[in-house]
Design a protein around this motif. Structure first.
Motif, mmCIF file in Angstrom:
data_model
loop_
_atom_site.group_PDB
_atom_site.id
_atom_site.type_symbol
_atom_site.label_atom_id
_atom_site.label_comp_id
_atom_site.label_asym_id
_atom_site.label_seq_id
_atom_site.Cartn_x
_atom_site.Cartn_y
_atom_site.Cartn_z
ATOM 1 N N GLY A 28 -2.499 6.546 -2.540
ATOM 2 C CA GLY A 28 -3.757 5.867 -2.255
ATOM 3 C C GLY A 28 -4.026 4.681 -3.163
ATOM 4 O O GLY A 28 -5.177 4.356 -3.455
ATOM 5 N N ARG A 29 -2.954 4.011 -3.565
ATOM 6 C CA ARG A 29 -3.058 2.825 -4.420
ATOM 7 C C ARG A 29 -1.888 1.902 -4.112
ATOM 8 O O ARG A 29 -0.888 2.352 -3.562
ATOM 9 N N ARG B 113 -11.884 3.467 -0.627
ATOM 10 C CA ARG B 113 -12.561 4.592 -1.290
ATOM 11 C C ARG B 113 -11.563 5.457 -2.061
ATOM 12 O O ARG B 113 -11.877 5.974 -3.140
ATOM 13 N N THR B 114 -10.357 5.615 -1.523
ATOM 14 C CA THR B 114 -9.335 6.409 -2.212
ATOM 15 C C THR B 114 -8.970 5.766 -3.549
ATOM 16 O O THR B 114 -8.856 6.457 -4.579
ATOM 17 N N ALA B 115 -8.811 4.449 -3.559
ATOM 18 C CA ALA B 115 -8.527 3.755 -4.812
ATOM 19 C C ALA B 115 -9.696 3.872 -5.777
ATOM 20 O O ALA B 115 -9.510 4.039 -6.993
ATOM 21 N N CYS B 116 -10.900 3.817 -5.256
ATOM 22 C CA CYS B 116 -12.090 3.957 -6.103
ATOM 23 C C CYS B 116 -12.170 5.351 -6.719
ATOM 24 O O CYS B 116 -12.577 5.494 -7.885
ATOM 25 N N GLU B 117 -11.784 6.362 -5.985
ATOM 26 C CA GLU B 117 -11.792 7.720 -6.532
ATOM 27 C C GLU B 117 -10.856 7.824 -7.724
ATOM 28 O O GLU B 117 -11.167 8.494 -8.726
ATOM 29 N N PHE B 118 -9.705 7.188 -7.642
ATOM 30 C CA PHE B 118 -8.781 7.177 -8.767
ATOM 31 C C PHE B 118 -9.442 6.554 -9.988
ATOM 32 O O PHE B 118 -9.327 7.063 -11.111
ATOM 33 N N TRP C 118 0.829 -1.200 0.000
ATOM 34 C CA TRP C 118 0.000 0.000 0.000
ATOM 35 C C TRP C 118 0.865 1.252 0.000
ATOM 36 O O TRP C 118 1.706 1.449 0.870
ATOM 37 N N ALA D 136 0.570 4.901 0.554
ATOM 38 C CA ALA D 136 -0.344 5.906 1.091
ATOM 39 C C ALA D 136 -0.185 7.257 0.398
ATOM 40 O O ALA D 136 -1.116 8.068 0.404
ATOM 41 N N GLU E 208 -11.463 3.706 4.072
ATOM 42 C CA GLU E 208 -10.978 4.922 3.421
ATOM 43 C C GLU E 208 -9.924 4.588 2.380
ATOM 44 O O GLU E 208 -9.861 5.221 1.317
ATOM 45 N N ARG E 209 -9.101 3.590 2.650
ATOM 46 C CA ARG E 209 -8.134 3.158 1.639
ATOM 47 C C ARG E 209 -8.862 2.673 0.382
ATOM 48 O O ARG E 209 -8.478 3.002 -0.742
#
Length: 410
Positions: free
Chosen positions: A147-148, A206-211, A142, A144, A203-204
């Motif tokens: 976020g991927r 969701r961060t990858a999903c935002e990308f 990971w 950070a 949250e991890r």
């Protein structure tokens, strides 16, 4: 009267049929068309982890045989496939007992998923497996800062490859959400605080999903799969090896479906979000263009960046993920058109892929529907198909293991 494919009674019967496939095989080993262990093949971490996950779900549902198989597969992850010298997990163990080189995020994400489901099922050693796999994942994979995840290392975790991949990111999201649920329901302080607690894991994800939401918008909802270390997409990656089983060239409609569903799973852990829903719908609409793109029924495996078919063979998991995402969108929106596609695609998959004679599903078909084995020989695992039979029971809001535990009342 035989129940229609996709209905509750049919899914229950298909689940039972699938879970019996390969039940006498060696956990983690590659299975042939009849569910027998292929003694010429390596034992793979991703197969052992997926089968631990699947049979842990069976254990949660009260299947004693599933519990025994899941425990045996989990034990293999803790022993043979584990790298006692450098930590983490080997990709595979060859028939001669030597380990294949490298460490992959794909494998480690599935070990986390397996450990999460196994712990929810109450298997021996599952908590230790989850603690170690989560620690290795956060420490080595990971990133950070973006976020991927990183995709791969050498065997000693000394050198990280430059390649970054969306496939390992996708299965990371699934595992991160599962770990979050397991952490949240844990009764021990050490587990409930693992990795910063349940919301940190979500949250991890969701961060990858935002990308991925931004990536899809930038590429006409065709998802690039391959990137360099700075996450710049390489649209020509493997153009000379177009049917690579893990890193194919071009756009992979099956992953468009799978990402759409995972976006909805991630959204369901928080408040409804129109942006996430819109992205899931757009990914689904683009991916479904692969149906009949070469003039034959079914979804082509890959396309180029102008939607022209590249690899036209049909993969069972692509049909499954199309079905799953149609169900997820119907549950999320209430739009009956998704329910119609769910019924239509289940009818196709049941007719085209189910192997009534030898068990499980054909993993690959030629465009005319003839079974093939060019990309995926044999029937190595049950991950996609079993989850398809359980999604209407589990729903979107919880991981499969947690949802089934609540459903079964344990």
């Amino acid at each position: 009267m035989t129940p229609r494919p996709g209905t509750p009674a049919w899914l229950s019967a298909e689940y039972d049929r699938l879970m019996s496939f390969g039940a006498d095989g060696d956990p983690g080993s590659y299975l042939d068309d009849r569910g027998r262990t292929d003694t010429r093949s390596s034992t793979f971490t991703w197969i052992a982890a997926r089968m631990t996950h699947v049979h842990s779900l069976g254990a949660i549902r009260g299947r004693d045989a599933g519990r025994a198989y899941a425990q045996a597969a989990l034990d293999k992850l803790r022993t043979d496939l584990h790298d006692d010298r450098h930590g983490g997990w080997h990709p595979a163990i060859r028939p001669d007992g030597t380990a294949e080189a490298g460490k992959s995020c794909y494998d480690h994400a599935f070990v986390m998923l397996a450990a999460s489901s196994a712990l929810t099922a109450g298997l021996e050693g599952a908590q230790q497996l989850l603690t170690e796999s989560a620690s290795v994942y956060l420490d080595k994979f990971w990133d950070a800062s973006v976020g991927r995840p990183r995709d791969a290392w050498d065997s000693s975790f000394s050198t990280c490859e430059e390649y970054r991949g969306l496939n390992s990111t996708m299965h990371s999201v699934e595992a991160l959400l599962a770990v979050a649920d397991t952490v949240e329901i844990s009764k021990t302080p050490a587990m409930s605080e693992l990795g910063g607690g349940a919301e940190a894991w979500r949250e991890r994800a969701r961060t990858a999903c935002e990308f991925v939401i931004d990536l899809a918008r930038a590429h006409g909802n065709r998802l690039p799969e391959h990137f360099d270390a700075s996450w710049s997409a390489d649209l020509e990656y493997n153009s000379d090896k177009q049917d690579d089983p893990f890193k194919p060239y071009g756009a992979t409609p099956g992953h468009g479906f799978e990402w759409a569903r995972l976006l909805l799973h991630a959204e369901a852990t928080g408040e409804p979000d129109d942006r996430t829903l819109a992205a899931a719908v757009a990914l689904f609409d683009q991916a479904r263009k692969a149906w009949g793109a070469d003039g034959h029924d079914g979804f082509v495996y890959t396309t180029d960046w102008d939607d022209r078919p590249v690899v036209t063979r049909r993969m069972h998991w692509v049909a499954v993920e199309a079905i799953n995402t149609a169900y997820a969108l119907h549950e999320r929106t209430g739009d009956s058109s998704y329910g119609d596609l769910y019924d239509e695609w289940w009818a196709y998959a049941a007719d085209a892929f189910i192997d009534a004679e030898n068990g499980s599903w054909h993993h690959e078909l030629a465009p005319d529907g003839t079974p093939e084995a060019t990309v995926w020989p044999g029937k190595p695992d049950l991950y996609h198909t079993v989850q398809a039979t359980l999604l209407p029971v589990a729903g979107l809001k919880r991981s499969f293991a947690r949802a089934l535990r609540q459903t079964e009342g344990s």
